[in-house]
Design an enzyme around this catalytic site. Structure first.
Site, PDB file in Angstrom:
ATOM      1  CB  CYS A 280      -0.943  -0.016   1.193  1.00 42.64           C
ATOM      2  SG  CYS A 280      -0.095  -0.314   2.762  1.00 42.64           S
TER       3      CYS A 280
ATOM      4  CD  GLU B 296      -3.428   0.720  -3.702  1.00 39.99           C
ATOM      5  OE1 GLU B 296      -2.536   0.668  -2.842  1.00 39.99           O
ATOM      6  OE2 GLU B 296      -4.627   0.531  -3.444  1.00 39.99           O
TER       7      GLU B 296
END
Length: 502
Positions: free
Chosen positions: A307, A404
């Site tokens: 992340c 992402e």
């Protein structure tokens, strides 16, 4: 590009082979039990080979696990002296230490991570359990002046207590399975909570090994329960369960939103560690010998499946070409292969479906006009291997910059000038705010720029500087709350105010 030879599991230790051969069930109330939702085959993403059949649970098993956790919370765990809980946690840390090879190998073959990452995370996990065991004696309240109307009637005492939240539901992702399980479990146990944990269905093995180690350490029945299951089934049931007082989730922002909705029923406390699209700013005076490998690994560490990956790279125009040349050379020298192979730096994507998603982003970036300067291919071999990929000439509207990807894909953009507000505006042009880094020899510039970047963690001349004692979490759509450090413990504690007329 150098490619390491796949091992097909032949280098596994005897302990790991023995673990894979045993039944893989659910831990509820101190017992290994069958699940009602069938079984799922977990596979080595580097080879596609089956590793184990894992029992799966659903809402019924979550209900049983929550009931067991509530009994343990109200009973032996709540009544246990602090010294006893400390001893149990320290015993668990030693068991993890003694089984480091088993735990590392399980994460390598179940997740695909290189061994050097797995070994690092196991060592960090031992440290984290010891850290939070030591924090038990530092859980303290305060005294304060009593309310005026009480004090006016005579002497009074007002103080606060820190008490455990209760039953904690913990949903663990697949990208660093054991490490994320421990960073949630250790502070919860230190606070005095009991736990129902749902590992990712993609990577359940190290959590199940951890469950047996918890039993071996002597924790009372029901203090820790582990329920394998699908997110839409077991995960949703855990998030909405009225007997759960807190939910801690690590995963995508989209799923985080669903967790919040599910938690509304009893307004349980929620911690979310979600997505990121972290900026990396490279100033013209950066030390390229440090910055080039550092920035490359900021993106490619754990195959980009983390992340806090630094995937938006802003490089000053004065050094752009030399910097990109260095990145391309570094990427070309990274060994792709099975995580058990010595020297492997990049492993596979977690699954066929995730590989297809990442390749879709790569093809989309090409179509949008980004310039591919390195990688961009899925290797024609068993497993889900994607080359470390670098795009230049990217623009803010491109999906490769905005979304992402969770893969080894870097988007580079040049900038000019020295206006720190303008540079920070580039870095902050994202709904996320998890991590970031600044690379410069000028520490005044570095600290001034860090103060302008909206992210929960920003590093100088390094990236992703997570540590047991360092709080970690995000701004914006990267989540709620913090893990690690004192803040990680606070997330599992309630504050109670007490006033007594004397």
């Amino acid at each position: 590009m150098t490619n390491a030879t796949p091992f097909d599991g032949h280098a596994l230790s005897d302990a790991t082979r023995a673990f894979l051969a045993q039944p893989h069930r659910l831990l509820i109330g101190g017992q290994w039990v069958e699940g009602s939702a069938g079984t799922r085959t977990t596979r080595d993403p580097a080879t596609g080979l089956a590793l184990a059949e894992v029992q799966m649970g659903g809402a019924a098993e979550i209900d049983r696990a929550v009931a067991a956790a509530r009994r343990a919370f109200a009973g032996p765990w709540r009544r246990m002296a602090a010294a006893e809980r400390i001893a149990l946690m320290q015993r668990l840390a030693r068991i993890l230490h003694d089984n480091a090879r088993l735990l590392a190998e399980l994460d390598v073959i179940d997740n695909g991570m290189p061994m050097f990452i797995a070994e690092l995370t196991v060592a960090n996990n031992v440290e984290m359990i010891d850290y939070y065991a030591g924090a038990i004696l530092r859980i303290e309240g305060t005294t304060m002046a009593p309310p005026r109307h009480i004090a006016a009637a005579g002497e009074a005492l007002t103080y606060s207590l820190r008490e455990p939240v209760g039953v904690a539901g913990q949903i663990v992702p697949w990208n660093v399975p054991l490490s994320t399980a421990i960073l949630k479990l250790a502070p919860a146990l230190a606070a005095g909570c009991t736990v129902v944990m749902k590992p990712s269905e993609e990577t359940p093995l190290s959590a199940l090994a951890l469950g047996q180690m918890i039993l071996d350490a002597g924790f009372p029945d029901g203090v820790v329960n582990i329920v394998n299951g699908l997110g839409a089934d077991a995960g949703a049931a855990l998030a909405e369960h009225p007997g759960v007082d807190k939910i801690s989730f690590t995963g995508s922002t989209a799923t985080g939103r669903r967790i919040v909705q599910a938690a509304l029923g009893n307004l349980k406390k929620v911690s979310l560690e979600l997505g990121g699209k972290s900026p990396v700013v490279v100033m013209p005076d950066a030390d390229l010998e440090i910055a080039i490998p550092g920035v490359a690994m900021a993106t490619f560490f754990l195959q980009g499946q983390n992340c806090m990956a630094g995937t938006r790279i802003f490089v000053h125009q004065d050094i752009h070409d030399a910097f990109v040349e260095g990145l391309v050379a570094f990427a070309g020298g990274m060994a792709l292969g099975h995580g058990l192979a010595p020297g492997t730096m990049l492993g596979p994507m977690i699954s066929d479906a995730h590989t297809a998603k990442v390749m879709g982003h790569i093809e989309g970036a090409k179509a949008a006009g980004a310039v591919l300067v390195a990688g961009g291919r899925k290797l024609d071999r068993p497993g889900n291997f994607i080359e470390p990929t670098i795009f230049t000439a990217t623009t803010p509207d491109m999906a490769v910059v905005r979304e992402e990807i969770f893969g080894p894909v870097m988007a580079v953009r040049s900038f000019g000038g020295a206006d720190l507000d303008a540079i920070a505006a580039l870095a902050n042009d994202t709904p996320y705010g998890l991590s970031g880094s600044v690379w410069t020899r000028d520490l005044s510039t570095a600290h001034r720029l860090v103060s302008r970047i909206r992210a929960g963690q920003v590093s100088i001349n390094c990236h992703g500087a997570v540590g047991t004692n360092v709080p970690f979490g995000g701004f914006g759509q990267s989540g709620w709350g913090r893990e690690f450090g004192q803040e990680g413990l606070d997330a599992y504690l309630e504050t109670k105010a007490v006033t007594a007329r004397l």
